[in-house]
Enzyme design. Sequence first.
Site, short mmCIF file in Angstrom:
data_model
loop_
_atom_site.label_atom_id
_atom_site.label_comp_id
_atom_site.label_asym_id
_atom_site.label_seq_id
_atom_site.Cartn_x
_atom_site.Cartn_y
_atom_site.Cartn_z
N GLU A 92 0.58 -0.94 -0.05
CA GLU A 92 0.47 0.29 -0.68
C GLU A 92 0.69 1.23 0.21
O GLU A 92 1.67 1.14 0.15
CB GLU A 92 -1.07 0.21 1.24
CG GLU A 92 -1.84 -0.91 1.46
CD GLU A 92 -2.21 -0.94 2.49
OE1 GLU A 92 -3.25 -1.92 3.27
OE2 GLU A 92 -2.32 -0.03 3.89
N CYS A 112 3.06 8.45 1.05
CA CYS A 112 3.50 7.68 2.50
C CYS A 112 3.90 6.74 2.00
O CYS A 112 3.21 5.61 0.73
CB CYS A 112 2.60 7.71 3.23
SG CYS A 112 2.99 6.47 4.81
N CYS A 123 3.84 -4.34 16.26
CA CYS A 123 3.88 -3.04 17.05
C CYS A 123 2.04 -3.78 17.38
O CYS A 123 0.98 -3.71 15.76
CB CYS A 123 4.07 -1.95 16.26
SG CYS A 123 5.65 -1.74 16.41
N CYS A 126 -1.17 -1.34 14.88
CA CYS A 126 -0.46 -1.06 13.93
C CYS A 126 -1.18 -2.37 12.51
O CYS A 126 -0.91 -3.84 13.65
CB CYS A 126 0.72 -2.07 13.12
SG CYS A 126 1.14 -1.60 12.02
N CYS A 339 -1.89 2.68 7.76
CA CYS A 339 -0.64 1.66 7.01
C CYS A 339 -0.94 0.21 7.34
O CYS A 339 -1.56 -0.73 9.05
CB CYS A 339 0.38 1.31 7.57
SG CYS A 339 1.69 0.67 8.41
S1 SF4 Z 1 4.74 -1.26 9.86
FE1 SF4 Z 1 3.72 -1.48 11.59
S2 SF4 Z 1 4.73 -3.29 13.37
FE2 SF4 Z 1 6.34 -2.98 11.42
S3 SF4 Z 1 7.50 -1.74 12.52
FE3 SF4 Z 1 5.75 0.00 11.31
S4 SF4 Z 1 3.97 0.09 12.86
FE4 SF4 Z 1 5.48 -1.23 13.17
#
Ligand code: SF4
Length: 350
Positions: A92, A112, A123, A126, A339
């Site tokens: 994406e 981005c 994370c 996320c 994201c």
């Molecule tokens: S894409 Fe998501 S899981 Fe990977 S480093 Fe970035 S915030 Fe953390």
Amino acid sequence: MDKDLKDKTLGELEQIVVELGQKKYLAGYIFGFIHVENVTEISQITPLSKAFRQQLSEQGYYISALTITKILTDKDGTVKYLFTLADGSRIETVLLPEGKSGPMDSHRKTLCISTQVGCNLGCSFCATAKIGFTRNLTAAEIVDQVNVVEADTGKITNVVYMGMGEPLLNYDAVIKSAGILNHPKGKNIGIRHITISTCGITAGIKKLAQQELHPRLAISLNAPTDALRTQLMPINAKYPLAELFKAIRVYQNSTHQRVTFEYVMIKGINDSDEHAKTLVKLLHGFMCHVNLIEHNPYPGCDFAGSGSERIKRFKTILERAGIETTVRFRMGRGIKAACGQLGAEQLKKQ
Ligand code: SF4
């Protein structure tokens, strides 16, 4: 050696051209036609003789291209692109225009971009983390996100490496792509208009400090203590705050650049007055800027955004301590612009 001409620096193209018995300056046409004219066929590089174009193709050289699978436009002007790569993987890219009448009229367009297919850093807030990690992108696949969106909407002025994946875990391709995007004979995007955002891979930050080109550095911080940060971002157990800030110091000593700290505001988790005060102590003495971004929830996510009142209060505490702070509005909520959201949804459908 991979023969994708889009994946080459100008220097590498010059070497290829010379090895094929041609004049070195012809590499400039190849580089310019790929990165300025956005051509995807060798036959379209018309300043090269027909015989040389044929020679390149016969030798197996080609120009890779991403395929747009989906484009979603939000009413706030944010545009999300879902791309399919040659191996069928999906990534994406999100366009954040700053204009009143949508992407076509915006003079400042920030893109981005993604650096990996998925991500394995896990994370907890996320959406990309839910997809898992498939592979690193090539420099060509990183650069091509800019090429394709630019062909669709016009000149991209700013690029942030903040999409799917951790850029500093795909270090070589990321640095190569930034050099290609910055090159005066290519897109010529100023290095100060290119930002690499990391979760805090300290070895990568120190390595970046040694590079000739210094893009802006952003740190996805999200918590002011090790205990909370490790809970939100497991990578913190490997690179705790003390080590991370040592690496940032190295970067600042070498580049004299201000660092941006990104802080996703999650309701009841990292957004109290106490958290703000601890953050003030942590950032003391650093040349920095803080971006507060309200968490953008996605289906199945346990967290909620902090709300504007809480964010305002948090910002006031930072600003009273002399820390320059910006609130980034949640853009593209209607199109799942956080994201990984769209990719996760597409994967579910496959
Ligand atoms: S894409 Fe998501 S899981 Fe990977 S480093 Fe970035 S915030 Fe953390």
